[in-house]
Scaffold this motif. Structure first.
Motif, PDB file in Angstrom:
ATOM      1  N   ALA A  34       0.831  -1.202   0.000  1.00  0.00           N
ATOM      2  CA  ALA A  34       0.000   0.000   0.000  1.00  0.00           C
ATOM      3  C   ALA A  34       0.862   1.247   0.000  1.00  0.00           C
ATOM      4  CB  ALA A  34      -0.938  -0.019   1.199  1.00  0.00           C
ATOM      5  N   GLU A  35       1.994   1.183   0.735  1.00  0.00           N
ATOM      6  CA  GLU A  35       2.884   2.343   0.776  1.00  0.00           C
ATOM      7  C   GLU A  35       3.402   2.669  -0.618  1.00  0.00           C
ATOM      8  OE1 GLU A  35       5.876   1.503   3.653  1.00  0.00           O
ATOM      9  OE2 GLU A  35       4.359   1.286   5.231  1.00  0.00           O
ATOM     10  N   GLY A  38       0.251   3.325  -3.201  1.00  0.00           N
ATOM     11  CA  GLY A  38      -0.503   4.521  -2.881  1.00  0.00           C
ATOM     12  C   GLY A  38      -1.724   4.231  -2.045  1.00  0.00           C
ATOM     13  N   SER A  39      -2.453   3.141  -2.343  1.00  0.00           N
ATOM     14  CA  SER A  39      -3.641   2.857  -1.547  1.00  0.00           C
ATOM     15  C   SER A  39      -3.740   1.357  -1.276  1.00  0.00           C
ATOM     16  CB  SER A  39      -4.897   3.326  -2.279  1.00  0.00           C
ATOM     17  OG  SER A  39      -5.201   2.381  -3.296  1.00  0.00           O
ATOM     18  N   GLU A  40      -4.523   1.035  -0.268  1.00  0.00           N
ATOM     19  CA  GLU A  40      -4.703  -0.364   0.090  1.00  0.00           C
ATOM     20  C   GLU A  40      -5.406  -1.112  -1.030  1.00  0.00           C
ATOM     21  OE1 GLU A  40      -6.786  -2.530   3.746  1.00  0.00           O
ATOM     22  OE2 GLU A  40      -5.791  -0.628   4.258  1.00  0.00           O
ATOM     23  N   ARG A  41      -6.369  -0.411  -1.652  1.00  0.00           N
ATOM     24  CA  ARG A  41      -7.142  -1.028  -2.720  1.00  0.00           C
ATOM     25  C   ARG A  41      -6.239  -1.415  -3.896  1.00  0.00           C
ATOM     26  NH1 ARG A  41     -11.547  -1.802  -5.939  1.00  0.00           N
ATOM     27  NH2 ARG A  41     -10.975  -0.902  -7.917  1.00  0.00           N
TER      28      ARG A  41
END
Lengths: 865, 121
Positions: A34-35, A38-41
């Motif tokens: 995610a890091e 950019g996003s968990e999705r």
């Protein structure tokens, strides 16, 4: 490799801890991702979800099949619990199929498969002397061997480690005051070596005891020892009285040894009568033990050569006579084998039908469970995983069915034993043993695959998209498979029913054959006269006369052999006895009777007179012949007054004084053969044991006590046993009855199962079509036309099944040709009846669903749609 | 749901290529870079392949687990540079030996294939 497996096993065992560990690792993975993404999705799109990854990891982590099995079993058990009615039905259908198979297999196992309990039984053979021409020789003539022939076989052959002759019968013996019947066998010196048996205690006969005209000795059977001597080792040296001679017990045989026919007492055959040296006197049975390494083929070749030599050497007695060598187990089993295979085939078919039935049930369930399966598939279970799940459930059902079937079989094999012919070999050995258990287990597993595979494949092929939207198309395929299964069920049931129809018709034909005597209302008392010939003669004469005077007795007599049995047979000549005659001379059964016997048995006197009290040893020798003998010799009623010579106890001429009707001594299926009756008081050696036959007005059993008292009052030392002629005849029909009753039972079972199958499919189809039916009715279709619609559909299934089944039966019934009597395997009336019966059954099974269809409320049905 | 399905249908090649070589790639990465956690291994392979290889967790972790079960790698929880817990994988001695033989096999196979693809003279 081993290391990996150990790890995996460990993984299977420590599931929960590792599970948490793995999940944390995966979550960390997504955090790192995610890091960067950019996003968990985005991370989840790139690397997949935790749940799916866990599913793959589980496969790698443990031994997946153990994990899955445990899971599937738990899940399956839960499913079983939630649907007890359905599962009870499925289990009982399977239990019927598996139980019937197990019961029949327990008989097959005991009779055909399990080796005889002798030492190395494959080497024990029987030797008989059939005619090469085959046809005309009587069963006795084939089986029994003369001592001189035996001696030549024994001395000239090299394939045998031991060869012996024996003869066994029932004989009164007394260990104390009273005499009772025991099974005795006289045996030649090598008899016990043939079976490689050692005495439990004591010893075998000494050379001295086996010498002709010596005192002899006795070996007793283990159970006789237990029952009569309480297993006392002090039995050695005690004596048992046989006739008037007392003989010493020298040894006890080990438990389980009773050859032949569960013998109680064995004694050396130290006879030295003239018949011992007569090549024509066939009075013994022969067994041998092959040398280690000597094949039965080698023994056959060798014995054939010896037989040919003897044919040339002794043409008069040995013409056309060869030697047959048969493994003792095969000989004991004889023609029972084909009956058992037939029954095994029948229960196999029943099992197939119950598999098809369970499969249709499961398919029905699968449509109900379609949603559950779709959801599992959506959650990541692959088709193979779903199939495995469903097959595990099937296996659970089948194992439960197998367990229930085992219980059924336990009761069933007892019923089989009760129904089986008393002369079925090794009857007492029938039971559930390890092999039967293994058979049942294997059968259950096979069964689960058979009935589980179609529903499982069907369900696992669910297309997710289609399925989630609507379950109809899935169901469409299942309906077709169910239809096919039901057609198969009907076809199999028709095939079974056709065979059973043929067997029934044949059995009826067999039973309506005139046997030549009237078996009803005849009491039979087997008795052996006391002591001397004179005493015996007086005993039977007095007892029969006294019985005749009892109120309710219509006629009484006594005979050496009951009708339906042959005690002896031999050549006969009319008018004069040729100086030389060979063994191809005409053959007649010989019977010894007292006056009045024909009346008691219901054998009609066609001409001349019955024997009377004047036909004794001092007066002219007389005989009565049957019509078959008259026919065969080409004479008529003028045969009375002519002379007959019979190869029985002496060749002295006898004057024919009467002609009686034929009795089918060889059973109802064989034509009556020539027979010659002789009066008991002119034939000493064969009248010590006679069956007193009493024709009564009422129930013959009611007179048993009276008759027993009369015999005892006359002589207390005479052992007697009672039966009725009817039950004796009943036994002679036992083999065809056995297979007919069982086969019909199985066919009935098959029809019931097929009927249930038709019902299930039709009921289901009606349920599925209720919308369509509603529309039809809304458009004006009458209830009657709806019923006809459904019935027609049922009949279509039935007729396809019927056509297939009749075709199968038509080609299959050839296999039972040998078991049919006066019925052809393609008997049209049987097939017609089967077809009619099946149509009625199919209509009945479709009627209830059809009736329900006609009550569909159009409005209701349309609303559901 | 239908997405998953069509995706699987269109790109079966990715996982299939990886099937035989994943072990080799992981072992090589661990040799080159020292102990790494799962995500770092995946990121490294993605980087080296220029984005052609993107390992799904469902592929990577069963693979790592298999290597661990065979004793080719060892795993333990450690703290990362950024002070977070992660499970670090390091190559074992037998893993190193396996890598050498696999590498040699791989190179021999590549040269065979190479020779095969050369136009005949």
């Amino acid at each position: 490799m081993l290391r990996e497996w150990l790890h995996r096993l460990w993984g299977s065992l420590r599931r929960n801890a590792r599970e948490r560990d793995m999940e944390e690792e995966l979550r960390r993975h997504l955090e790192f991702a995610a890091e960067h993404e950019g996003s968990e999705r985005a991370a989840r799109v790139a690397y997949g979800g935790v749940t799916q990854a866990m599913e793959s990891i589980r496969d790698q982590r443990g031994l997946p099949w153990i994990d899955n099995l445990v899971f599937d079993l738990r899940y399956g058990l839960r499913t079983l619990r939630t649907n007890p009615g359905f599962n009870a039905l499925a289990v009982s259908i399977l239990a019927l199929g598996i139980g019937a198979n197990t019961a029949v297999f327990s008989v097959v196992n005991a009779v055909l498969i399990r080796p005889l309990s002798y030492n190395d039984p494959g080497r024990i053979v029987s030797l008989t002397n059939p005619h090469t021409s085959g046809e005309d020789s009587s069963p006795l003539d084939v089986k029994f061997v003369s001592v001189p022939n035996f001696q030549d076989w024994h001395d000239q052959s090299s394939s045998f480690e031991a060869m012996a002759f024996y003869y066994s019968w029932e004989n009164p013996v007394s260990t104390g005051a009273t005499a009772e019947y025991a099974r005795v066998a006289k045996v030649s010196p090598e008899f016990f070596r043939v079976f490689a048996v050692a005495p439990a205690i004591g010893r075998f006969f000494s050379t001295e005891e086996m010498k002709p005209n010596s005192n002899g000795a006795l070996m007793i059977g283990y159970s006789y020892w237990q029952n009569h001597f309480g297993g006392d080792p002090g039995v050695l040296g005690k004596t048992i009285r046989r006739y008037s001679a007392a003989q010493k017990i020298v040894g006890v045989l080990p438990p389980g040894f009773g050859f032949p026919d569960e013998t109680d007492l064995w004694f050396p055959d130290n006879d030295d009568s003239p018949s011992f040296h007569n090549r024509d006197a066939q009075n013994h049975l022969v067994v041998g033990r092959l040398k280690p390494g000597a094949s039965i083929e080698r023994a056959r070749t060798e014995m054939t050569a010896i037989a040919q030599r003897l044919q040339r050497q002794y043409p008069l007695t040995n013409k056309n006579r060869t030697v047959a060598v048969t493994r003792i187990q095969d000989q004991m089993v004889g023609d029972v084998r084909s009956t058992l295979y037939l029954l095994l085939a029948a229960v196999g078919v029943v099992l197939l039908i119950s598999c098809a039935n369970t499969a249709t049930l499961l398919l029905g369930r699968a449509t109900v469970r379609a949603r559950e399966i779709v959801i599992r598939a959506a959650l990541g279970a692959g088709p193979r995983r779903i199939m495995r799940q469903l097959l595990t459930e099937s296996a659970l059902l089948a194992l439960l069915g197998g367990a229930a079937g085992l219980l059924l079989a336990y009761g069933g094999s007892r019923a089989l034993i009760a129904l089986a012919p008393a002369d079925l070999p090794r009857l007492a050995e029938i039971g559930i043993d390890g092999r039967v258990l293994a058979f049942t287990l294997g059968l259950s597993i096979l069964t689960s695959v058979l009935f589980g595979i179609a529903p499982a494949v069907c369900a696992s092929q669910v297309e997710l998209n289609d399925a989630l939207k609507q379950t109809r198309s899935v169901i469409g395929g299942m309906v077709r498979i169910r239809g096919a299964l039901v057609v198969g069920e009907i076809a199999l049931a028709v095939a079974l029913l056709s065979v059973s129809g043929l067997l029934i018709k044949s059995f009826i034909a067999l039973n309506s054959v005139a046997m030549g005597f009237r078996p009803e209302h005849v009491l039979v008392m087997r008795a052996t006269g006391p002591g001397s010939i004179r005493d015996t003669n007086i005993f039977f004469k007095d007892v029969v006369a006294q019985i005749r005077a009892v109120p309710g007795v219509l006629a009484a007599g006594a005979t050496m052999t009951l009708p339906g049995h042959i005690g002896s047979s031999g050549y006969y000549f009319l008018d004069h006895l040729p100086a030389h005659h060979d063994n191809l001379a005409p053959d007649a059964a010989n019977a010894v009777v007292t006056p009045g016997t024909f009346a008691a048995l219901g054998i009609p006197l066609k001409a001349g007179r019955d024997f009377n009290d004047g036909d004794t040893v001092g007066n002219p020798r007389v005989a009565i012949v049957n019509e078959a003998l008259v026919r065969k010799s080409g004479s008529g009623a003028d045969v009375i007054g002519r002379t007959i010579f019979c190869g029985f106890d002496s060749e002295a001429p006898m004057t024919i004084v009467g002609i009686v009707g034929d009795v089918r001594e060889n059973g109802p299926a064989r034509d009556p053969a020539p027979e010659c009756y002789m009066p008991n008081r002119q034939h000493f050696y064969n009248n010590t044991s006679l069956s007193v036959v009493v024709r009564t007005a009422g129930d013959p059993k009611a007179l048993e006590a009276t008759v027993r008292r009369l015999a005892h009052d006359r002589s207390s030392d005479v052992p007697v046993t009672f039966t009725t002629l009817e039950s004796d005849v009943y036994q002679s029909f036992a083999a065809p009855r056995f297979r007919t009753v069982l086969f019909t039972l199985f066919a009935g079972l098959a029809v019931c199962l097929a009927m249930a199958g038709v019902y299930g499919v039709m009921a289901y189809a009606v349920g599925q079509r209720s919308g369509e039916i509603g529309i039809r009715m809304a458009l004006g279709a009458s209830a009657g036309s709806v019923v006809r619609l459904v019935l027609r559909q049922g009949l279509v299934l039935a007729s396809i099944g019927l056509a297939l089944g009749l075709a199968a039966a038509f080609s299959g019934t050839r296999l039972v040709r040998a078991m049919l009597f006066q019925v052809k395997p393609n008997d049209p009336s049987v097939y017609f009846l089967v077809a009619a019966l099946l149509c009625v059954v199919a209509l009945l099974a479709s009627y209830v669903p059809a009736k329900r269809a006609s009550r569909v409320d159009p409005l209701e049905a349309l609303r559901q749609e | 749901m239908s997405n998953t399905k069509s995706q699987q249908r269109n790109q079966p090649s990715k996982t299939e290529i990886l099937q035989g070589t994943l072990d080799l790639m992981v072992l090589q990465t661990l040799t080159a870079m020292g102990p790494q956690h799962g995500y770092a291994i995946a990121a490294r392979l993605e980087q080296v392949s220029g984005g052609a290889i993107r390992l799904n967790m469902g592929t990577l972790y069963p693979g790592l687990m298999r290597l661990e079960q065979r004793g080719l790698v060892r795993a333990e929880w450690r703290v990362t540079d950024t002070s977070r817990r992660a499970r670090f994988y390091s190559i074992t001695a037998s893993g190193r030996r396996r890598l050498e033989t696999e590498k040699a096999d791989w190179e021999r196979m590549v040269s065979i294939m190479h020779a095969l693809f050369q136009p005949q003279e």
